[in-house]
Design a protein around this motif. Structure first.
Motif, PDB file in Angstrom:
ATOM      1  N   ASN A 105       0.703  -1.245   0.006  1.00 49.38           N
ATOM      2  CA  ASN A 105       0.053  -0.141   0.016  1.00 49.38           C
ATOM      3  C   ASN A 105       0.855   1.289   0.036  1.00 49.38           C
ATOM      4  OD1 ASN A 105       0.512   0.773   2.935  1.00 49.38           O
ATOM      5  ND2 ASN A 105      -1.359  -0.352   3.500  1.00 49.38           N
ATOM      6  N   GLY A 106       2.307   1.322   0.662  1.00 48.03           N
ATOM      7  CA  GLY A 106       2.958   2.420   0.574  1.00 48.03           C
ATOM      8  C   GLY A 106       3.217   3.532   1.425  1.00 48.03           C
ATOM      9  N   THR A 107       1.874   3.788   2.057  1.00 52.17           N
ATOM     10  CA  THR A 107       1.787   4.134   2.784  1.00 52.17           C
ATOM     11  C   THR A 107       2.186   4.337   4.414  1.00 52.17           C
ATOM     12  OG1 THR A 107      -0.651   3.126   3.467  1.00 52.17           O
ATOM     13  CG2 THR A 107      -0.884   5.154   1.867  1.00 52.17           C
ATOM     14  N   ASP A 108       2.158   2.922   5.462  1.00 52.97           N
ATOM     15  CA  ASP A 108       2.641   2.822   5.641  1.00 52.97           C
ATOM     16  C   ASP A 108       3.865   2.452   6.031  1.00 52.97           C
ATOM     17  OD1 ASP A 108       3.234   0.690   8.203  1.00 52.97           O
ATOM     18  OD2 ASP A 108       2.454  -0.817   7.609  1.00 52.97           O
ATOM     19  N   VAL A 109       4.991   3.682   6.322  1.00 55.25           N
ATOM     20  CA  VAL A 109       6.266   3.708   6.493  1.00 55.25           C
ATOM     21  C   VAL A 109       6.134   4.546   7.952  1.00 55.25           C
ATOM     22  CG1 VAL A 109       7.622   5.569   5.692  1.00 55.25           C
ATOM     23  CG2 VAL A 109       6.187   5.372   4.114  1.00 55.25           C
ATOM     24  N   GLN A 110       7.458   3.214   8.643  1.00 55.31           N
ATOM     25  CA  GLN A 110       7.811   3.458   9.844  1.00 55.31           C
ATOM     26  C   GLN A 110       9.706   3.855  10.069  1.00 55.31           C
ATOM     27  OE1 GLN A 110       6.509   0.427  12.834  1.00 55.31           O
ATOM     28  NE2 GLN A 110       4.773  -0.102  11.292  1.00 55.31           N
ATOM     29  N   ALA A 111      10.133   4.575  10.506  1.00 55.11           N
ATOM     30  CA  ALA A 111      11.709   4.914  10.597  1.00 55.11           C
ATOM     31  C   ALA A 111      11.324   4.292  11.943  1.00 55.11           C
ATOM     32  CB  ALA A 111      11.800   6.176  11.632  1.00 55.11           C
ATOM     33  N   LEU A 112      12.650   2.846  11.152  1.00 57.59           N
ATOM     34  CA  LEU A 112      13.153   1.985  12.375  1.00 57.59           C
ATOM     35  C   LEU A 112      13.942   1.897  13.392  1.00 57.59           C
ATOM     36  CD1 LEU A 112      12.939  -1.432  10.255  1.00 57.59           C
ATOM     37  CD2 LEU A 112      11.105  -0.418  11.382  1.00 57.59           C
ATOM     38  N   ALA A 113      15.004   2.511  12.910  1.00 57.49           N
ATOM     39  CA  ALA A 113      16.633   3.136  13.060  1.00 57.49           C
ATOM     40  C   ALA A 113      17.442   4.240  12.891  1.00 57.49           C
ATOM     41  CB  ALA A 113      17.207   2.195  13.686  1.00 57.49           C
ATOM     42  N   ARG A 114      18.230   4.910  13.402  1.00 63.67           N
ATOM     43  CA  ARG A 114      18.806   5.957  12.850  1.00 63.67           C
ATOM     44  C   ARG A 114      20.290   5.402  13.208  1.00 63.67           C
ATOM     45  NH1 ARG A 114      21.527  10.176  13.839  1.00 63.67           N
ATOM     46  NH2 ARG A 114      21.529  12.094  12.450  1.00 63.67           N
ATOM     47  N   LEU A 115      21.887   5.344  11.688  1.00 59.64           N
ATOM     48  CA  LEU A 115      22.334   5.027  11.435  1.00 59.64           C
ATOM     49  C   LEU A 115      23.196   5.660  11.220  1.00 59.64           C
ATOM     50  CD1 LEU A 115      22.378   1.591  10.414  1.00 59.64           C
ATOM     51  CD2 LEU A 115      22.735   1.982  12.414  1.00 59.64           C
TER      52      LEU A 115
END
Length: 179
Positions: A105-115
């Motif tokens: 669906n392309g709408t479910d976007v989540q940031a998982l971690a920052r590197l």
């Protein structure tokens, strides 16, 4: 098969055999700057980022059934692309966060971690690893891969191979030894 992007004179997504033969354009229209590519090996789909058109798109291995997964300004900051199960994974080059995007669906976007300084993302999973079957580039009795003196490249299937030589050498008439 080897899949790759090119945005030189004419932007495209291509595929060829591992030895470079049978080169085929699978996407060559409505594409400007494809910068990352990922394969769904199980369902045989090719995903790519186009940072100029600000889109993530997908086609099957023959270039059919094209769909846009997501579109928008946030795409121009993405680099690297991987696919696993229901999600695409990429890196936001602005803040170096690893993003997970629902590929259906392309709408479910989540940031998982920052590197810090992240530029690429890869997913390793046992199901996507090739089964250990024999192939044309296995070492022969003399220890030469596929009987080639320098390089053995798989060709149109795992049963076919092409021998190549390192720079400065030419392939002999036997198609296996380099001089």
């Amino acid at each position: 098969k080897l899949f790759f992007t090119d945005y030189g004179n004419a932007a495209k997504v291509e595929r060829c055999d591992m030895d470079g033969m049978n080169r085929t354009w699978i996407v060559d229209s409505k594409i400007e700057q494809p910068t990352a590519l990922a394969l769904d090996l199980i369902n045989k789909y090719v995903y790519w980022l186009d940072i100029y058109l600000e889109s993530v798109e997908v086609v099957d291995y023959q270039g059919r059934r094209r769909q846009t997964i997501t579109k928008g300004r946030q795409i121009r900051h993405l680099c690297g692309l991987a696919v696993f199960e229901n999600y695409l994974y990429t890196v936001n080059s602005d803040n170096h966060s690893i993003l997970q995007i629902n590929r259906y669906n392309g709408t479910d976007v989540q940031a998982l971690a920052r590197l810090d300084n992240a530029k690429e993302v890869r997913v390793y999973q046992k199901r996507t690893q090739a089964a250990g079957r024999s192939h044309a580039c296995e070492a022969d009795a003399a220890g030469m891969p596929g009987g080639c003196s320098h390089l053995c490249l798989l060709s149109s299937s795992y049963k076919a191979r092409t021998c190549r030589c390192r720079t400065g050498f030419i392939l002999g008439s036997d198609g296996r030894s380099c001089k």
